[in-house]
Design a protein around this motif. Sequence first.
Motif, short mmCIF file in Angstrom:
data_model
loop_
_atom_site.label_atom_id
_atom_site.label_comp_id
_atom_site.label_asym_id
_atom_site.label_seq_id
_atom_site.Cartn_x
_atom_site.Cartn_y
_atom_site.Cartn_z
N LYS A 1 -1.26 -0.88 -10.26
CA LYS A 1 -0.96 -1.32 -8.90
C LYS A 1 -2.02 -0.82 -7.92
CE LYS A 1 4.13 -1.51 -9.22
NZ LYS A 1 4.60 -0.89 -10.45
N SER A 2 -2.44 0.41 -8.07
CA SER A 2 -3.42 0.97 -7.13
C SER A 2 -4.79 0.31 -7.30
CB SER A 2 -3.54 2.48 -7.28
OG SER A 2 -3.99 2.83 -8.56
N ASP B 1 2.20 1.66 -12.70
CA ASP B 1 1.84 2.51 -11.55
C ASP B 1 0.49 3.18 -11.78
OD1 ASP B 1 4.21 1.94 -10.19
OD2 ASP B 1 5.29 3.48 -11.31
N LEU C 1 -8.20 -5.45 -3.39
CA LEU C 1 -7.91 -6.35 -2.26
C LEU C 1 -8.43 -5.77 -0.96
CD1 LEU C 1 -4.27 -7.44 -3.21
CD2 LEU C 1 -6.37 -8.80 -3.44
N SER C 2 -8.29 -4.47 -0.79
CA SER C 2 -8.77 -3.81 0.43
C SER C 2 -10.29 -3.90 0.54
CB SER C 2 -8.35 -2.34 0.46
OG SER C 2 -6.94 -2.23 0.48
N LEU D 1 -5.22 -2.80 -8.00
CA LEU D 1 -5.09 -4.07 -7.30
C LEU D 1 -5.22 -3.87 -5.80
CD1 LEU D 1 -4.40 -7.12 -7.43
CD2 LEU D 1 -1.99 -6.47 -7.27
N GLN D 2 -4.54 -2.87 -5.27
CA GLN D 2 -4.58 -2.62 -3.83
C GLN D 2 -5.99 -2.27 -3.37
OE1 GLN D 2 -2.03 -3.29 -1.65
NE2 GLN D 2 -3.78 -3.07 -0.28
N GLN D 3 -6.67 -1.41 -4.13
CA GLN D 3 -8.04 -1.03 -3.77
C GLN D 3 -8.98 -2.23 -3.81
OE1 GLN D 3 -9.15 2.22 -6.37
NE2 GLN D 3 -7.31 3.38 -5.81
N LEU E 1 -0.22 -12.41 -6.66
CA LEU E 1 -0.49 -11.03 -6.25
C LEU E 1 0.79 -10.24 -6.02
CD1 LEU E 1 -3.51 -11.63 -3.84
CD2 LEU E 1 -3.58 -10.72 -6.18
N SER E 2 1.81 -10.88 -5.45
CA SER E 2 3.08 -10.16 -5.26
C SER E 2 3.72 -9.84 -6.60
CB SER E 2 4.04 -10.99 -4.38
OG SER E 2 4.41 -12.20 -5.03
N ALA F 1 1.76 -6.90 -8.00
CA ALA F 1 2.06 -5.69 -7.23
C ALA F 1 3.37 -5.06 -7.66
CB ALA F 1 2.11 -6.02 -5.73
#
Length: 314
Positions: free
Chosen positions: A87-88, A314, A94-95, A90-92, A305-306, A309
């Motif tokens: 998950k992290s 994790d 996208l950011s 993916l977040q990184q 993406l949802s 997520a």
Amino acid sequence: MSKPIVDFHCDVLCKLLVQPELTFLHNEGGKLDVSYERLKQAGTALQTFAIYIPEHLNGSIVPILESIDLFNEKVMTCPDMHFIKTKSDLQQCLSAGAIGAMLSLEGVDGLQGNLSLLRVLFELGVRAAGLTWNHANWAADGVMEPRGGGLTAKGRELVKECDRLGIIVDVSHLSERAFWDTADLATRTIIASHSNSKSIMNHPRNLTDDQIKAIIALQGRVGITFVPYFVAGGEKVAIDDVLRHVEHVCELGGEHHLMFGSDFDGIDHYVDGLTHPGQVEDLREALLKRYTEQQTEAFFAGNALSFLAEHLPD
């Protein structure tokens, strides 16, 4: 700037495996549908790379490991490519506005029933797995297997281990009986990464309305694919024909469960105007004539993406 795109299935790793002279960074001669340049052109947020082993090489873990090595050496060495395993990650990604890359396994033949190899592949970054290609293997029957069997005892163990590890189970290519066995067994959820509606185009690789509704009920995802003979009959298949499958999934209640799985590099015939990621913008323009911008962006990226997520480890 292009709005983000997520594609849940391409077969470029297979081309890199059987044609070692090809590179992902520089698509000499346009021999690849999916290349680094074309992902950049499309504004891709995430591309899933399937590990598909052609039948003449299939049956052991070796070509699977070679495919992962090619992914690391040819894909992940390109600028701004992020390997998505958590998950992290993916977040990184996208950011940072980078291109995410996720690994899936298309057919578990090479594991030879050994679930320790599944755990090794998870450690190497595989985050989705389809049990079969079109034929039968030790885990299940594929959709083109005449007997139409379901999961084997070992296949049931495999689904349970995927759930435990956090590997997303992909039901594209499964026989209908194996689909229902998997849907009944999965404690997380399932996806069909590249399958269309059988009601719109009666092809064995497409999903019945009941199957689509089952995936929706499980909060899974259906990846509309651009394989022309899964889209429509006839010589020429158009973007409007793809839209008929989108509309039907939405009619069944799947507006928030729909995504795309192109199958680029796994096909040699194309929907007119949809031959590589850089042309997907034409599909977006066609969708915007029938759907809101919010709905269209959900189809292209938001729904996938949802899902990730929530379901990536994790």
